[in-house]
Motif scaffolding. Structure first.
Motif, PDB file in Angstrom:
ATOM      1  N   TYR A 157       0.836  -1.182   0.000  1.00  0.00           N
ATOM      2  CA  TYR A 157       0.000   0.000   0.000  1.00  0.00           C
ATOM      3  C   TYR A 157       0.882   1.246   0.000  1.00  0.00           C
ATOM      4  O   TYR A 157       1.905   1.286   0.684  1.00  0.00           O
ATOM      5  N   TYR A 171       0.439   5.650   0.241  1.00  0.00           N
ATOM      6  CA  TYR A 171      -0.546   6.598   0.744  1.00  0.00           C
ATOM      7  C   TYR A 171      -0.120   8.037   0.459  1.00  0.00           C
ATOM      8  O   TYR A 171       1.067   8.349   0.342  1.00  0.00           O
ATOM      9  N   TYR A 195      -0.984  11.659   2.480  1.00  0.00           N
ATOM     10  CA  TYR A 195      -1.598  12.334   3.610  1.00  0.00           C
ATOM     11  C   TYR A 195      -1.394  13.836   3.453  1.00  0.00           C
ATOM     12  O   TYR A 195      -0.426  14.290   2.839  1.00  0.00           O
ATOM     13  N   GLY A 207      -3.174  17.234  12.806  1.00  0.00           N
ATOM     14  CA  GLY A 207      -2.621  15.924  12.520  1.00  0.00           C
ATOM     15  C   GLY A 207      -2.658  15.634  11.031  1.00  0.00           C
ATOM     16  O   GLY A 207      -3.103  16.457  10.234  1.00  0.00           O
ATOM     17  N   LEU A 208      -2.172  14.472  10.662  1.00  0.00           N
ATOM     18  CA  LEU A 208      -2.173  14.086   9.259  1.00  0.00           C
ATOM     19  C   LEU A 208      -3.561  13.557   8.884  1.00  0.00           C
ATOM     20  O   LEU A 208      -4.178  12.805   9.635  1.00  0.00           O
ATOM     21  N   LEU A 241      -5.596  11.404   6.056  1.00  0.00           N
ATOM     22  CA  LEU A 241      -5.452  10.483   4.937  1.00  0.00           C
ATOM     23  C   LEU A 241      -6.252  11.014   3.750  1.00  0.00           C
ATOM     24  O   LEU A 241      -7.462  11.212   3.842  1.00  0.00           O
ATOM     25  N   TYR A 252      -5.185   6.301  -0.900  1.00  0.00           N
ATOM     26  CA  TYR A 252      -4.176   5.258  -0.922  1.00  0.00           C
ATOM     27  C   TYR A 252      -4.316   4.509  -2.239  1.00  0.00           C
ATOM     28  O   TYR A 252      -5.323   4.590  -2.932  1.00  0.00           O
ATOM     29  N   PHE A 285       2.029  -3.615   9.624  1.00  0.00           N
ATOM     30  CA  PHE A 285       1.389  -2.309   9.636  1.00  0.00           C
ATOM     31  C   PHE A 285       2.410  -1.185   9.750  1.00  0.00           C
ATOM     32  O   PHE A 285       2.062  -0.062  10.063  1.00  0.00           O
ATOM     33  N   TYR A 326      -5.984  -1.307  15.612  1.00  0.00           N
ATOM     34  CA  TYR A 326      -4.567  -0.947  15.536  1.00  0.00           C
ATOM     35  C   TYR A 326      -4.391   0.477  16.067  1.00  0.00           C
ATOM     36  O   TYR A 326      -5.145   1.375  15.700  1.00  0.00           O
ATOM     37  N   PHE A 341      -1.249   3.447  16.842  1.00  0.00           N
ATOM     38  CA  PHE A 341       0.128   3.823  16.547  1.00  0.00           C
ATOM     39  C   PHE A 341       0.504   5.069  17.338  1.00  0.00           C
ATOM     40  O   PHE A 341      -0.307   5.971  17.493  1.00  0.00           O
ATOM     41  N   TYR A 347       3.379   8.074  16.949  1.00  0.00           N
ATOM     42  CA  TYR A 347       4.399   8.671  16.099  1.00  0.00           C
ATOM     43  C   TYR A 347       4.974   9.909  16.789  1.00  0.00           C
ATOM     44  O   TYR A 347       4.318  10.557  17.599  1.00  0.00           O
ATOM     45  N   PHE A 387       2.039  12.130  17.873  1.00  0.00           N
ATOM     46  CA  PHE A 387       0.739  11.794  17.297  1.00  0.00           C
ATOM     47  C   PHE A 387       0.350  10.369  17.646  1.00  0.00           C
ATOM     48  O   PHE A 387       1.177   9.454  17.643  1.00  0.00           O
ATOM     49  N   SER A 424      -6.281   2.542  13.172  1.00  0.00           N
ATOM     50  CA  SER A 424      -6.801   2.026  11.910  1.00  0.00           C
ATOM     51  C   SER A 424      -7.431   0.662  12.139  1.00  0.00           C
ATOM     52  O   SER A 424      -7.213   0.024  13.172  1.00  0.00           O
ATOM     53  N   ASP A 478      -7.520  -1.420   9.166  1.00  0.00           N
ATOM     54  CA  ASP A 478      -6.925  -2.210   8.083  1.00  0.00           C
ATOM     55  C   ASP A 478      -5.725  -1.444   7.555  1.00  0.00           C
ATOM     56  O   ASP A 478      -5.323  -0.434   8.138  1.00  0.00           O
ATOM     57  N   ARG A 479      -5.175  -1.906   6.433  1.00  0.00           N
ATOM     58  CA  ARG A 479      -3.967  -1.249   5.924  1.00  0.00           C
ATOM     59  C   ARG A 479      -4.260  -0.171   4.901  1.00  0.00           C
ATOM     60  O   ARG A 479      -3.355   0.321   4.236  1.00  0.00           O
ATOM     61  N   ALA A 480      -5.528   0.218   4.815  1.00  0.00           N
ATOM     62  CA  ALA A 480      -5.904   1.261   3.863  1.00  0.00           C
ATOM     63  C   ALA A 480      -5.697   2.655   4.418  1.00  0.00           C
ATOM     64  O   ALA A 480      -6.305   3.599   3.920  1.00  0.00           O
ATOM     65  N   GLY A 481      -4.856   2.806   5.419  1.00  0.00           N
ATOM     66  CA  GLY A 481      -4.533   4.112   5.957  1.00  0.00           C
ATOM     67  C   GLY A 481      -4.977   4.279   7.396  1.00  0.00           C
ATOM     68  O   GLY A 481      -5.880   3.599   7.866  1.00  0.00           O
ATOM     69  N   ALA A 482      -4.310   5.204   8.076  1.00  0.00           N
ATOM     70  CA  ALA A 482      -4.585   5.448   9.495  1.00  0.00           C
ATOM     71  C   ALA A 482      -5.200   6.822   9.694  1.00  0.00           C
ATOM     72  O   ALA A 482      -5.032   7.729   8.878  1.00  0.00           O
ATOM     73  N   PHE A 483      -5.906   6.965  10.814  1.00  0.00           N
ATOM     74  CA  PHE A 483      -6.531   8.230  11.171  1.00  0.00           C
ATOM     75  C   PHE A 483      -5.763   8.802  12.359  1.00  0.00           C
ATOM     76  O   PHE A 483      -5.606   8.141  13.376  1.00  0.00           O
ATOM     77  N   PHE A 484      -5.308  10.043  12.189  1.00  0.00           N
ATOM     78  CA  PHE A 484      -4.443  10.670  13.181  1.00  0.00           C
ATOM     79  C   PHE A 484      -5.220  11.587  14.112  1.00  0.00           C
ATOM     80  O   PHE A 484      -6.208  12.233  13.697  1.00  0.00           O
ATOM     81  N   GLY A 485      -4.741  11.677  15.347  1.00  0.00           N
ATOM     82  CA  GLY A 485      -5.227  12.684  16.260  1.00  0.00           C
ATOM     83  C   GLY A 485      -4.585  14.020  15.956  1.00  0.00           C
ATOM     84  O   GLY A 485      -3.762  14.140  15.046  1.00  0.00           O
TER      85      GLY A 485
END
Lengths: 110, 112
Positions: free
Chosen positions: A31, A33, A35, A42-43, A45, A48, A96, B31, B33, B35, B91, B95, B97-104
């Motif tokens: 994958y 992406y 962002y 924050g970032l 998305l 992707y 991941f 999931y 994360f 950062y 941060f 997420s 899945d692997r289609a992207g993550a959502f950040f704070g």
């Protein structure tokens, strides 16, 4: 090793198209992406693309993937001042774990 | 959903003090994360969890850093003792899945 590279700055005029480029090193990336980060936030998305695709379009955004050259690009059509931000390219390198580029700062001139 | 929630938004502390950063992931995301973002090093993955279990902590800089996820809706990143070089924006992201993550929105940490 794993690395994602992008140019640091891009300046365009409002209404023009913006093209942000990125190169990555891990040929096994599944994958990739894009962002967006606005000041103090924050970032976010944007989109992707899965590695078996060449192109993906989502409204004003078009992502192109050249797996042979390990090159990814993001095209923003009809760029607006609200598109001014830092754009990060990232690759999923297994599990991941995601590696981010340093970001491209997009300036949109009115 | 309110998105990923981090607290505090800003933290200023003195060198040597303990700092605890908090995160509430999006409900249903398994999931999580952590950062760190600095001008010099960009965005670095410190650690990530799956179903509350740490999967990869290879990015944790040193033993002064620790992270926990006691349940699916809460995680902490602790620095003890803190040092000026720990100053950064931290941060949390989640997420499903692997289609992207959502950040704070991030926690801006300043250690003086």
């Amino acid at each position: 090793g794993e690395d994602v590279e992008q140019s640091l700055f891009l300046s365009v005029r409002e209404g023009d198209s913006s093209v942000i480029n990125c190169t990555y090193t891990d040929s096994s990336s599944t994958y990739l992406y894009w962002y967006k980060q606005e000041p103090g936030a924050g970032l976010q998305l944007l989109t992707y693309i899965f590695s078996n695709m060449d192109m993906k379009q989502d409204q004003r955004l078009t992502v192109l993937l050249n797996k042979k050259d390990k090159h990814l690009s993001l095209r923003i059509a009809d760029t607006q001042t609200g598109d001014s931000a830092i754009y990060f390219c990232a690759e999923n390198t297994g599990g991941f774990k995601t590696i981010f580029g340093a970001g491209t700062r997009l300036f949109v001139k009115a | 959903d309110a998105g990923v929630i981090q607290s505090p938004r800003h933290e200023v502390t003195e060198m040597g003090q303990e700092v605890t950063l908090r995160c509430k992931p999006i409900s249903g995301h398994d999931y999580l994360f952590w950062y760190r973002q600095t001008m010099m090093r960009g965005l670095e993955l410190l650690i990530y969890f799956n179903n509350n279990v740490p999967i990869d902590d290879s990015g944790m800089p040193e033993d002064r850093f620790s992270a926990k996820m006691p349940n699916a809706s809460f995680s902490t990143l602790k620095i003890q003792p803190s040092e000026p070089r720990d100053s950064a924006v931290y941060f949390c992201a989640s997420s499903s899945d692997r289609a992207g993550a959502f950040f704070g929105q991030g926690t801006r940490l300043t250690v003086v």
